[in-house]
Design an enzyme around this catalytic site. Structure first.
Site, mmCIF file in Angstrom:
data_model
loop_
_atom_site.group_PDB
_atom_site.id
_atom_site.type_symbol
_atom_site.label_atom_id
_atom_site.label_comp_id
_atom_site.label_asym_id
_atom_site.label_seq_id
_atom_site.Cartn_x
_atom_site.Cartn_y
_atom_site.Cartn_z
ATOM 1 C CG ASP A 142 -0.240 -0.029 2.390
ATOM 2 O OD1 ASP A 142 0.934 -0.130 2.624
ATOM 3 O OD2 ASP A 142 -0.960 -0.155 3.522
ATOM 4 C CB CYS A 191 5.353 -2.727 1.607
ATOM 5 S SG CYS A 191 6.473 -1.508 0.335
ATOM 6 C CG HIS A 226 5.941 -5.765 -1.645
ATOM 7 N ND1 HIS A 226 4.999 -4.911 -1.136
ATOM 8 C CD2 HIS A 226 5.786 -6.804 -1.095
ATOM 9 C CE1 HIS A 226 4.495 -5.425 -0.087
ATOM 10 N NE2 HIS A 226 4.852 -6.749 0.002
#
Length: 293
Positions: A155, A158, A277
C-alpha cells in the site's frame, strides 16, 4: 373513498345545527305572520303565501351557498396540506449536498480501489511468471536460514510496515507513522548526506533544497514508497543494521557499523506489477516450535 378530517366534521356539524336553528326561527316567524292575518282576508293571505315562499327560498339558497362554501374551503385546505406534504417529501428524498471534504475522501477511496484492482490483476498475470520464479528463489534462500516470508500489504507503506514488524519482535513501540516522521526529520537534518542521490526525473539535475523539502514532506504526509535512502536513515535512527535479502543478488546490509542484530527485510522486484515491494520475515514453523520448547 374520500377521507374527512375530524376538524371538517366539526365545522360541518356546527353549520348544520345553525341551519336547523335558523329554520325553526323562520317557522316561528312565519307562524306569527299567519296569526296576524285574518283567515277571511284573501288578499293578504295570498300576499302572505308569497312572502313565506320567498323567505323559505332565500333561506334555502343561503344555507345551500354556505354549505358549498364550507366544502370548497375544506378542499382548498386539503390541497394546501397535500402540497406541503409533497414538498416535504421532495425535500426528504432529495439527496443531501456532498461537501468538498467528502468529495476528496470519495476520490481518494476510488483511487485506492483502482490501485487494489490493478494489483489483483498483476498478481494473476504473474502467477506463473517472474513473480513465481522470484518467490521460489527467495523461499530457498530463506529456508536455508530457517526463515520464511511474512507478507505485509502493498500500500506504499510496505518498507515501513516491514520495519515495524521486525521491531515488534524486539518489543519496540514504533509505528509506521512514527517511522516515517523520524525518517523525514533525520533526512532533513542531514540533507548533505542524501541530496546528492536525488535527481529530478524530468531534468536529471540534482534536487534543489526546495525539492528535497517536498520529498521529505511526502515521506510524512503521503504513502510514498521507501527505498535505499530511507533504509539508510532508519539504520542511523535505530542504530541497528538492516539486511535486505534479494532473489538474484547477495544480501545488502545498511548500517553495518552498528553491533546490534540486524533487522531482516525481503526485497521483491516482481512481487506486483506496480513496482518493488518489501516484506518482513519470520522463523519457520519448526524453528519457532523448537524455540518455544
Amino acid at each position: 373513498m374520500e377521507v374527512v378530517s375530524l376538524e371538517e366534521l366539526d365545522e360541518e356539524e356546527q353549520l348544520v345545527r345553525r341551519h336547523r336553528k335558523e329554520k325553526k326561527e323562520l317557522q316561528a316567524k312565519i307562524q306569527g305572520m299567519k296569526n296576524a292575518v285574518p283567515k277571511n282576508d284573501k288578499k293578504r293571505r295570498k300576499q302572505l303565501t308569497e312572502d313565506v315562499a320567498k323567505l323559505e327560498a332565500e333561506m334555502e339558497k343561503k344555507h345551500k351557498e354556505e354549505l358549498e362554501q364550507l366544502k370548497l374551503t375544506s378542499k382548498e385546505s386539503k390541497r394546501d396540506f397535500d402540497a406541503v406534504n409533497i414538498s416535504n417529501l421532495v425535500l426528504e428524498n432529495h439527496p443531501p449536498r456532498i461537501s468538498r471534504a467528502q468529495k476528496r475522501r470519495d476520490r481518494k477511496a476510488a483511487l485506492e480501489k483502482e490501485q487494489k484492482e490493478r494489483i489483483a490483476e498483476a498478481e494473476l498475470e504473474n502467477l506463473h511468471g517472474a513473480r513465481h520464479v522470484e518467490g521460489e528463489k527467495l523461499a530457498q534462500i530463506l529456508a536455508a536460514r530457517e526463515l520464511e516470508i511474512k507478507q505485509v500489504p502493498s500500500d506504499g507503506h510496505c518498507m515501513y510496515r516491514a520495519i515495524e514488524d521486525q521491531l515488534q519482535e524486539r518489543e519496540s513501540p514504533l509505528t509506521v507513522a512514527a517511522l516515517r516522521s523520524r525518517t523525514a526529520e533525520y533526512m532533513q537534518s542531514h540533507m548533505e548526506d542524501f541530496l546528492p542521490f536525488l535527481t529530478n526525473p524530468n531534468t536529471g539535475d540534482m534536487y534543489t533544497p526546495e525539492e528535497f523539502g517536498k520529498y521529505c514532506d511526502d515521506i510524512v504526509n503521503t504513502a510514498a514508497w521507501g527505498g535505499q535512502l530511507e533504509l539508510r536513515a532508519l539504520s542511523h535512527i535505530l542504530q541497528t543494521p538492516i539486511e535486505i535479502i534479494q532473489a538474484d543478488s547477495p544480501p545488502i546490509v545498511v548500517g553495518e557499523e552498528y553491533p546490534k542484530k540486524p533487522l531482516i527485510l525481503v526485497y521483491m522486484r516482481h512481487a506486483y506489477g506496480l513496482g518493488e515491494h518489501y516484506n518482513s520475515v519470520t522463523w519457520l514453523v519448526n524453528r519457532a516450535t523448537e524455540n518455544c520448547s
